[in-house]
Design a protein around this motif. Sequence first.
Motif: not given
Lengths: 370, 215
Positions: A56-82
Amino acid sequence: MAGELRQRDLLAPLWRVVVAFRLVAWVLAVAGWFRERDDYPGTAAPVAVLVAMAVWTAVVTVAYSRAAGRRTRVTLLDLGVTVLVLAATVATQPAGAFGEGAPIVTSIWVAGPALAMALARGRDGGVAGAVVVWAAVTFLRGYVGDREVFNLTLLVLTAGLLGYAATITRRAELALREAAAAQAAAQERERLGRAVHDGVLQVLAAVRRRGVDPELTRLAAEQEVALRGLLTTGPEVAVGTADLGTALRLLATPDVDVAGPAEPVELPAHTAAELTAAVREALANTAEHAAGAHAWVSLEPADDEVVVVVRDDGPGIPDGRLPAAAGEGHHGVRSSICGRLADLGGSAVLHTAPGQGTEWELTIPRGTPR
Amino acid sequence: MTTVMVVDDHPMWREAVERDLAARGFEVVATAGDAGSAVRRALAVRPDVVVMDLQLGTGSGVDATRDVVAALPGTRVLVLSASAEQADVLEAVKAGASGYLVKSAGADELADAVTRTAAGDAVFSAGLAGLLLGEYRRLQAGPDPGAPQLTERETEVLKLVSRGLSAKAIAERLVLSHRTVENHVQNTLRKLQLHNRVELTRYAIEHGLTDPDSA
């Protein structure tokens, strides 16, 4: 344009901090498990959790490293998985062990989504994420001790402050961008204005003054007024609002006079646009039914309302003509003027009589100024 | 014969206005293309009316208006301006201009306005009424307790002017005499010009720009 804006994302360094935190926290979790491995009854379960964390760390590293991944939806998914990964840690300890202080293998890695939410949604997002993460850990522990209170304070404070910093950065970036755009627009307008003022306008004015061909004269006059209107700079107003005065002055033609204060009449942009459209409709109505009539648009702001009067010196509308027109399917007047004003919470009143011209009085309440 | 001076930075426009006025029996005694020469020539020829554009290449038409009005009590300034310079128009009127006409006005309208200006009447377009209403509103909201205010009647009259009603139509609607309406309109302009002069003098004294004894 979008690419350029993304490049200038001032929040990017903060996102990199969030990504780095996640990586470091994972390394710390591995080190923590290794140091306290005697406190775990088995090896397979904690290692499985650590592997899931790594993925999961690898997934969010990729996601948060690009503008398209810096979204509320992604952070909520991050919270759920965590939270799910945290829930999976129950397999690493015997029942009731957490309540007696057994180590949780995920450690501070679970704070990651709270920081990401802070960047995506500002202070409130950060605090909400922090509270959810803390509640999940506390639920696992089954009690609230000094350490839990301390953790909550620290977590809320960090995520809240980070969110606050993100909001300030965002505002600064917006202000910077607006200032740059306004400056560029002003320069361009000045450049065009000089060219038009010294050239085209002079010729149009001369054509009109010489007045050889009436049709040509009329066209020249119309174009001259339109061009001068376009060159109107208009005072600066706050974001999301528009100056109704500038908008209405653009409607001026040789047959339409526009009067109003020199000071801007600031309204929400949507309100100003709708009101301007209603005025345009009233003027079109005059042009259609009272050819050759002169019209006046008068903008009269008051403290609690804004009144715009559109008057013409045409023949006026005979009694009963307006409802009849609506019945015949001419929805212009009723829907465009009355409807628009009603939508804005205002009113449109028509005074007319044969030989008296028409006079629309458009009134909208003025909300509390921002 | 009414003597007129035309100030505009566009030679073509200047000539066209000059020709229109001459054709309607006015004597155009001077023209100027910038603020400095406008003031110098006005002082030399002392015209009855100065037709003033506000967008001059060099110098401001507002300053030229103020200088001409201050130096020549017998000369009146009629601002002939593009609709795009509302704030400048207001400043020029406060500085002492007797009226304002948009540049898109026709030749007959201009001739009529020059005649009325020469006779000492204010040339009051709907646009000017709107600007004055806005200025009084601004002054009322401001901190200055000595700022001039409109009476209810004056506000009513100015509003109708800004809606394009003629003095005659306003007189009918409010059941007043034509002359009373004209007086109300003139008063609103005069109060503002007087206030502006007082403000300027006060500013000059506060900043030591003039000797209070001679002011």
